[in-house]
Design a protein around this motif. Sequence first.
Motif, PDB file in Angstrom:
ATOM      1  N   LYS A   1       8.763 -14.624   5.465  1.00 47.85           N
ATOM      2  CA  LYS A   1       9.398 -14.285   6.708  1.00 47.85           C
ATOM      3  C   LYS A   1       8.510 -14.692   7.798  1.00 47.85           C
ATOM      4  O   LYS A   1       9.043 -15.059   8.900  1.00 47.85           O
ATOM      5  CB  LYS A   1      10.050 -12.796   6.827  1.00 47.85           C
TER       6      LYS A   1
ATOM      7  N   ARG B   1       8.078   0.148  -6.269  1.00 44.94           N
ATOM      8  CA  ARG B   1       8.194  -1.439  -6.060  1.00 44.94           C
ATOM      9  C   ARG B   1       7.849  -2.070  -7.525  1.00 44.94           C
ATOM     10  O   ARG B   1       8.357  -2.898  -7.822  1.00 44.94           O
ATOM     11  CB  ARG B   1       7.694  -1.810  -4.935  1.00 44.94           C
TER      12      ARG B   1
ATOM     13  N   ASP C   1       5.493   4.234  -2.855  1.00 44.50           N
ATOM     14  CA  ASP C   1       6.014   3.110  -2.501  1.00 44.50           C
ATOM     15  C   ASP C   1       5.640   1.908  -3.428  1.00 44.50           C
ATOM     16  O   ASP C   1       6.609   1.283  -3.966  1.00 44.50           O
ATOM     17  CB  ASP C   1       5.977   2.478  -0.844  1.00 44.50           C
TER      18      ASP C   1
ATOM     19  N   SER D   1       7.900   2.586   4.971  1.00 50.05           N
ATOM     20  CA  SER D   1       9.590   2.783   5.159  1.00 50.05           C
ATOM     21  C   SER D   1      10.086   1.782   6.217  1.00 50.05           C
ATOM     22  O   SER D   1      11.044   2.275   7.027  1.00 50.05           O
ATOM     23  CB  SER D   1       9.942   4.071   5.318  1.00 50.05           C
ATOM     24  N   LEU D   2       9.350   0.850   6.614  1.00 46.97           N
ATOM     25  CA  LEU D   2       9.738  -0.082   7.661  1.00 46.97           C
ATOM     26  C   LEU D   2      10.364  -1.131   7.088  1.00 46.97           C
ATOM     27  O   LEU D   2      10.002  -1.593   5.987  1.00 46.97           O
ATOM     28  CB  LEU D   2       8.699  -0.623   8.430  1.00 46.97           C
ATOM     29  N   LYS D   3      11.446  -1.506   7.754  1.00 50.78           N
ATOM     30  CA  LYS D   3      12.099  -2.776   7.271  1.00 50.78           C
ATOM     31  C   LYS D   3      11.420  -4.124   7.391  1.00 50.78           C
ATOM     32  O   LYS D   3      10.447  -4.177   8.363  1.00 50.78           O
ATOM     33  CB  LYS D   3      13.595  -2.868   8.264  1.00 50.78           C
ATOM     34  N   MET D   4      11.565  -4.984   6.917  1.00 48.21           N
ATOM     35  CA  MET D   4      10.900  -6.294   6.609  1.00 48.21           C
ATOM     36  C   MET D   4      10.667  -6.956   7.973  1.00 48.21           C
ATOM     37  O   MET D   4       9.485  -7.350   8.389  1.00 48.21           O
ATOM     38  CB  MET D   4      11.404  -7.216   5.520  1.00 48.21           C
ATOM     39  N   TRP D   5      11.851  -6.810   8.922  1.00 48.63           N
ATOM     40  CA  TRP D   5      11.750  -7.703   9.957  1.00 48.63           C
ATOM     41  C   TRP D   5      10.802  -6.834  11.029  1.00 48.63           C
ATOM     42  O   TRP D   5      10.182  -7.253  11.811  1.00 48.63           O
ATOM     43  CB  TRP D   5      13.053  -7.619  10.696  1.00 48.63           C
ATOM     44  N   HIS D   6      10.699  -5.382  10.725  1.00 50.29           N
ATOM     45  CA  HIS D   6      10.163  -4.775  11.904  1.00 50.29           C
ATOM     46  C   HIS D   6       8.569  -4.850  11.356  1.00 50.29           C
ATOM     47  O   HIS D   6       7.667  -4.963  12.291  1.00 50.29           O
ATOM     48  CB  HIS D   6      10.340  -3.214  11.510  1.00 50.29           C
TER      49      HIS D   6
ATOM     50  N   THR E   1       2.910  -0.489   6.531  1.00 53.02           N
ATOM     51  CA  THR E   1       4.180  -0.722   6.378  1.00 53.02           C
ATOM     52  C   THR E   1       5.334   0.480   5.916  1.00 53.02           C
ATOM     53  O   THR E   1       6.713   0.087   5.818  1.00 53.02           O
ATOM     54  CB  THR E   1       4.262  -2.002   5.263  1.00 53.02           C
TER      55      THR E   1
END
Length: 164
Positions: free
Chosen positions: A19, A109, A105, A150-155, A148
């Motif tokens: 990304k 995953r 996390d 609990s942050l969204k990928m775009w964040h 990272t």
Amino acid sequence: MNIVLIGFMGCGKTTIGRKLAVRLGYHFLDTDHQIQREQNAKVKDLFQIYGEEQFRHLETDLLRRLCKLENTILATGGGILTTPGNLDLLRSIGITIYLKTDLEDICERVSRNDRRPMLQTENPLETIQQLFGERESMYSQAEYIIETQSLKMWHIVNKIIQNL
Ligand code: S3P
């Protein structure tokens, strides 16, 4: 300029790296994928056939050949820093960024698939805890640390760009 993503298995290096590359208009390279292409075999099979030590040689050999990379996001395998000298090689390639994820996390995953040879043990959870404990201080030597949790990928991608 190159950006090198490091961190534990399952922290999102490949997904975030791809990304980030799109956002910056950079190339993307993943050490595991490159080794798989060159050896024409999956990482899991390379471990099985040749063992971890030989895989680590393949990683270092690849890093030595990557010194001419340009405008590339490089995602690395989670064990790449266990080989002495690889941190220096990575630093000579680009800006090192540790994608820091908490144990919970990571467990969540990596349990989604069984393709990770390091976790083919009797008690994968215990192995994760042990490896995480051994490696955390290695990853922390990166130039930047991006939490990272609990942050969204775009964040996460935005956070990396803001830090550059
Ligand atoms: C490893 C992590 C893997 C891969 C290999 C060894 C490790 O990469 O390089 O299975 O020792 O942590 P990911 O971090 O992409 O899972």
